[in-house]
Design a protein around this motif. Sequence first.
Motif, PDB file in Angstrom:
ATOM      1  N   VAL A 134      -5.947  -8.039  10.223  1.00  0.00           N
ATOM      2  CA  VAL A 134      -5.760  -8.999   9.129  1.00  0.00           C
ATOM      3  C   VAL A 134      -4.930  -8.378   8.010  1.00  0.00           C
ATOM      4  CG1 VAL A 134      -6.973 -10.231   7.282  1.00  0.00           C
ATOM      5  CG2 VAL A 134      -7.795 -10.389   9.623  1.00  0.00           C
ATOM      6  N   MET A 135      -5.157  -7.108   7.732  1.00  0.00           N
ATOM      7  CA  MET A 135      -4.428  -6.443   6.649  1.00  0.00           C
ATOM      8  C   MET A 135      -2.961  -6.206   6.991  1.00  0.00           C
ATOM      9  SD  MET A 135      -6.612  -6.418   4.395  1.00  0.00           S
ATOM     10  CE  MET A 135      -8.367  -6.578   4.268  1.00  0.00           C
ATOM     11  N   LEU A 136      -2.622  -6.266   8.268  1.00  0.00           N
ATOM     12  CA  LEU A 136      -1.231  -6.086   8.687  1.00  0.00           C
ATOM     13  C   LEU A 136      -0.458  -7.393   8.759  1.00  0.00           C
ATOM     14  CD1 LEU A 136      -1.608  -3.407  11.487  1.00  0.00           C
ATOM     15  CD2 LEU A 136      -0.433  -3.120   9.299  1.00  0.00           C
ATOM     16  N   GLU A 137      -1.155  -8.512   8.673  1.00  0.00           N
ATOM     17  CA  GLU A 137      -0.488  -9.803   8.792  1.00  0.00           C
ATOM     18  C   GLU A 137       0.343 -10.112   7.561  1.00  0.00           C
ATOM     19  OE1 GLU A 137      -3.361 -12.808   9.672  1.00  0.00           O
ATOM     20  OE2 GLU A 137      -3.796 -11.964  11.640  1.00  0.00           O
ATOM     21  N   LEU A 138       1.437 -10.806   7.802  1.00  0.00           N
ATOM     22  CA  LEU A 138       2.260 -11.294   6.705  1.00  0.00           C
ATOM     23  C   LEU A 138       1.671 -12.596   6.195  1.00  0.00           C
ATOM     24  CD1 LEU A 138       5.876 -10.837   8.104  1.00  0.00           C
ATOM     25  CD2 LEU A 138       4.781  -9.484   6.331  1.00  0.00           C
ATOM     26  N   ASP A 139       1.697 -12.766   4.903  1.00  0.00           N
ATOM     27  CA  ASP A 139       1.332 -14.060   4.339  1.00  0.00           C
ATOM     28  C   ASP A 139       2.477 -14.506   3.442  1.00  0.00           C
ATOM     29  OD1 ASP A 139       1.062 -12.608   1.992  1.00  0.00           O
ATOM     30  OD2 ASP A 139      -1.110 -12.657   1.985  1.00  0.00           O
ATOM     31  N   GLU A 140       2.255 -15.504   2.637  1.00  0.00           N
ATOM     32  CA  GLU A 140       3.326 -16.023   1.789  1.00  0.00           C
ATOM     33  C   GLU A 140       3.892 -14.951   0.852  1.00  0.00           C
ATOM     34  OE1 GLU A 140       0.218 -17.681   1.906  1.00  0.00           O
ATOM     35  OE2 GLU A 140       0.989 -18.912   3.530  1.00  0.00           O
ATOM     36  N   GLU A 141       3.038 -14.021   0.441  1.00  0.00           N
ATOM     37  CA  GLU A 141       3.479 -12.960  -0.466  1.00  0.00           C
ATOM     38  C   GLU A 141       4.011 -11.749   0.291  1.00  0.00           C
ATOM     39  OE1 GLU A 141       0.114 -14.271  -1.057  1.00  0.00           O
ATOM     40  OE2 GLU A 141       1.204 -15.775  -2.198  1.00  0.00           O
ATOM     41  N   GLY A 142       3.886 -11.732   1.613  1.00  0.00           N
ATOM     42  CA  GLY A 142       4.337 -10.587   2.402  1.00  0.00           C
ATOM     43  C   GLY A 142       3.180  -9.677   2.745  1.00  0.00           C
ATOM     44  N   TYR A 143       3.485  -8.428   2.883  1.00  0.00           N
ATOM     45  CA  TYR A 143       2.539  -7.403   3.297  1.00  0.00           C
ATOM     46  C   TYR A 143       2.162  -6.567   2.087  1.00  0.00           C
ATOM     47  CZ  TYR A 143       1.882  -2.537   4.788  1.00  0.00           C
ATOM     48  OH  TYR A 143       1.460  -1.255   4.904  1.00  0.00           O
ATOM     49  N   ASP A 144       0.912  -6.163   1.984  1.00  0.00           N
ATOM     50  CA  ASP A 144       0.436  -5.396   0.834  1.00  0.00           C
ATOM     51  C   ASP A 144      -0.085  -4.049   1.313  1.00  0.00           C
ATOM     52  OD1 ASP A 144      -0.936  -4.283  -1.336  1.00  0.00           O
ATOM     53  OD2 ASP A 144      -1.623  -6.217  -2.050  1.00  0.00           O
TER      54      ASP A 144
ATOM     55  N   GLU B   3      -1.365  -1.630  -0.332  1.00  0.00           N
ATOM     56  CA  GLU B   3      -2.638  -1.226  -0.951  1.00  0.00           C
ATOM     57  C   GLU B   3      -3.828  -1.833  -0.217  1.00  0.00           C
ATOM     58  OE1 GLU B   3      -3.329   1.146  -3.262  1.00  0.00           O
ATOM     59  OE2 GLU B   3      -1.209   1.578  -2.985  1.00  0.00           O
ATOM     60  N   LEU B   4      -3.674  -3.052   0.264  1.00  0.00           N
ATOM     61  CA  LEU B   4      -4.736  -3.655   1.064  1.00  0.00           C
ATOM     62  C   LEU B   4      -4.918  -2.896   2.371  1.00  0.00           C
ATOM     63  CD1 LEU B   4      -4.231  -7.499   0.613  1.00  0.00           C
ATOM     64  CD2 LEU B   4      -6.051  -6.068  -0.315  1.00  0.00           C
ATOM     65  N   LEU B   5      -3.814  -2.494   2.990  1.00  0.00           N
ATOM     66  CA  LEU B   5      -3.901  -1.721   4.219  1.00  0.00           C
ATOM     67  C   LEU B   5      -4.559  -0.373   3.952  1.00  0.00           C
ATOM     68  CD1 LEU B   5      -3.359  -1.306   7.213  1.00  0.00           C
ATOM     69  CD2 LEU B   5      -1.076  -0.461   6.591  1.00  0.00           C
TER      70      LEU B   5
ATOM     71  N   LEU C 151      -1.362   9.701   6.916  1.00  0.00           N
ATOM     72  CA  LEU C 151      -0.920   8.314   6.759  1.00  0.00           C
ATOM     73  C   LEU C 151      -1.201   7.801   5.354  1.00  0.00           C
ATOM     74  CD1 LEU C 151       0.263   5.716   7.917  1.00  0.00           C
ATOM     75  CD2 LEU C 151      -2.025   5.165   8.779  1.00  0.00           C
ATOM     76  N   ASP C 152      -2.369   8.109   4.816  1.00  0.00           N
ATOM     77  CA  ASP C 152      -2.704   7.661   3.469  1.00  0.00           C
ATOM     78  C   ASP C 152      -1.720   8.226   2.454  1.00  0.00           C
ATOM     79  OD1 ASP C 152      -4.578   6.192   1.706  1.00  0.00           O
ATOM     80  OD2 ASP C 152      -4.923   8.201   0.877  1.00  0.00           O
ATOM     81  N   LYS C 153      -1.349   9.470   2.631  1.00  0.00           N
ATOM     82  CA  LYS C 153      -0.368  10.100   1.723  1.00  0.00           C
ATOM     83  C   LYS C 153       0.988   9.393   1.819  1.00  0.00           C
ATOM     84  CE  LYS C 153       1.811  14.469   0.580  1.00  0.00           C
ATOM     85  NZ  LYS C 153       2.026  15.866   0.944  1.00  0.00           N
TER      86      LYS C 153
ATOM     87  N   GLU D   5       8.158   1.469   5.532  1.00  0.00           N
ATOM     88  CA  GLU D   5       8.500   1.513   6.953  1.00  0.00           C
ATOM     89  C   GLU D   5       7.667   0.500   7.736  1.00  0.00           C
ATOM     90  OE1 GLU D   5       7.394   4.138   5.214  1.00  0.00           O
ATOM     91  OE2 GLU D   5       9.067   5.524   5.091  1.00  0.00           O
ATOM     92  N   ILE D   6       6.383   0.454   7.439  1.00  0.00           N
ATOM     93  CA  ILE D   6       5.495  -0.484   8.124  1.00  0.00           C
ATOM     94  C   ILE D   6       5.886  -1.921   7.768  1.00  0.00           C
ATOM     95  CG2 ILE D   6       3.113  -1.310   8.305  1.00  0.00           C
ATOM     96  CD1 ILE D   6       2.230   1.608   7.854  1.00  0.00           C
ATOM     97  N   HIS D   7       6.150  -2.144   6.490  1.00  0.00           N
ATOM     98  CA  HIS D   7       6.550  -3.479   6.032  1.00  0.00           C
ATOM     99  C   HIS D   7       7.828  -3.928   6.722  1.00  0.00           C
ATOM    100  CE1 HIS D   7       8.298  -6.291   2.921  1.00  0.00           C
ATOM    101  NE2 HIS D   7       7.177  -6.868   3.266  1.00  0.00           N
ATOM    102  N   THR D   8       8.797  -3.045   6.808  1.00  0.00           N
ATOM    103  CA  THR D   8      10.068  -3.377   7.449  1.00  0.00           C
ATOM    104  C   THR D   8       9.861  -3.695   8.923  1.00  0.00           C
ATOM    105  OG1 THR D   8      11.267  -1.976   5.885  1.00  0.00           O
ATOM    106  CG2 THR D   8      12.406  -2.528   7.932  1.00  0.00           C
ATOM    107  N   LEU D   9       9.024  -2.918   9.604  1.00  0.00           N
ATOM    108  CA  LEU D   9       8.736  -3.177  11.013  1.00  0.00           C
ATOM    109  C   LEU D   9       8.060  -4.535  11.183  1.00  0.00           C
ATOM    110  CD1 LEU D   9       8.527  -2.357  14.001  1.00  0.00           C
ATOM    111  CD2 LEU D   9       6.368  -1.208  13.416  1.00  0.00           C
TER     112      LEU D   9
END
Length: 106
Positions: free
Chosen positions: A32-42, A44-46, A74-76, A85-89
Amino acid sequence: MKEVKTPTSRNYKEYLISSLKDSEHAAAYIAVMLELDEEGYDSELLRSALKDVVNARVLSDNLSEAAKQHYEKLDKILAETGGTEIHTLIEFLDALGFRIAISLKD
């Protein structure tokens, strides 16, 4: 009049961590945290979701040293880059008509 107890954020967090001890729930939570919504990907939520899953695994004594090291790395990265990078993918796959799915290993 009947007294109704309202859950507190602490109770919710305890419930969340408890539920994330189940691998299927943890996988769905991350997905769910990886899904795009109207605002895109967040990112901080991930980051928050990954931390919750790690905390649940720690409480279950079910976190390998390798997983802990990967999480810290990964957190760093997410903290430094905002997860670009994750958002772009995710956006690229979305444009192609695909989405990332999180599933349990066999």
